[in-house]
Design a protein around this motif. Structure first.
Motif, mmCIF file in Angstrom:
data_model
loop_
_atom_site.group_PDB
_atom_site.id
_atom_site.type_symbol
_atom_site.label_atom_id
_atom_site.label_comp_id
_atom_site.label_asym_id
_atom_site.label_seq_id
_atom_site.Cartn_x
_atom_site.Cartn_y
_atom_site.Cartn_z
ATOM 1 N N GLY A 124 0.806 -1.212 0.000
ATOM 2 C CA GLY A 124 0.000 0.000 0.000
ATOM 3 C C GLY A 124 0.830 1.247 0.000
ATOM 4 O O GLY A 124 2.061 1.210 0.051
ATOM 5 N N THR A 125 0.116 2.353 -0.057
ATOM 6 C CA THR A 125 0.740 3.668 -0.053
ATOM 7 C C THR A 125 0.024 4.514 0.992
ATOM 8 O O THR A 125 -1.207 4.594 0.994
ATOM 9 C CB THR A 125 0.598 4.336 -1.436
ATOM 10 N N THR B 41 -4.277 1.671 1.369
ATOM 11 C CA THR B 41 -3.953 2.881 0.631
ATOM 12 C C THR B 41 -4.702 4.016 1.317
ATOM 13 O O THR B 41 -5.915 3.934 1.525
ATOM 14 C CB THR B 41 -4.379 2.769 -0.849
#
Length: 195
Positions: free
Chosen positions: A27-28, A52
């Motif tokens: 994820g970010t 995310t």
């Protein structure tokens, strides 16, 4: 698919989040608060949650609204992704060592919110992060993903290590709690028949 996508916009924060409980820890994360980004990256990785997350908050005031609101939205995402909690293990725990630090995290996704925070943080700040906000984050989480979540610090002197052990331990405990229980697939994990 045990996933959720949420957006929450207030006068203080604008948050967009996607969550996959059955991910790989990818994820970010960009909340505008570097230490929180670090903690959530560790949480997701140790929980195997794909996460995310973006947040734009009034960090010119301080990080309080950002940290609390991200906890709220993450709790809402867990609630949505879990649905009626049918077929989950419900309970999870982790004993997380990190150098001189040792933190026990236990959770019960019971539907009743409670935060046990037996954590002593020697420093008021880690970098620019107000360390008291960690408790606010988890309060926001349990109020929106109702369950009992306990943090018990058994050892620790370095504030960064203590908080890191808390977030890693929470990821691991929640990973266990949300895991499918093959023996009781399709069942609500409560004698009441409701969580």
């Amino acid at each position: 698919m045990r996933t959720a996508a949420l957006e929450r916009n207030t006068a203080e924060t604008s948050i967009s989040l996607t969550l996959d409980l059955d991910g790989t820890g990818a994820g970010t994360i960009d909340t505008g608060c570097g230490f929180l980004d670090h903690m959530l990256t560790l949480f997701a990785r140790h929980g195997d949650f794909d996460l995310t997350l973006t947040c734009r908050g009034d960090t010119q005031v301080d990080d309080h609204h950002t940290v609390e609101d991200v906890g709220i939205v993450l709790g809402q995402a867990f609630t949505r992704a879990l649905g009626d909690k049918r077929g989950i293990r419900r309970y999870g725990q982790s004993l997380l060592p990190m150098d001189e630090t040792l933190v026990l995290v236990g959770c019960d996704l019971s539907g009743r919110d409670y935060l046990g925070w037996a954590v002593t943080l020697p420093a008021a700040k880690v970098g620019t992060f107000d360390t008291e906000l960690a408790k606010e984050f988890w309060l926001g989480f349990v109020r929106n993903c109702p369950g009992a979540l306990h943090f018990h610090q058994l050892a620790g002197e370095n504030t960064h290590h203590i908080l890191e052990a808390c977030f890693k331990g929470a990821g691991r405990a929640l990973k266990e709690a949300v895991a499918p229980d093959e023996k009781h697939a399709g069942e609500i994990p409560s004698t009441k028949g409701l969580l």
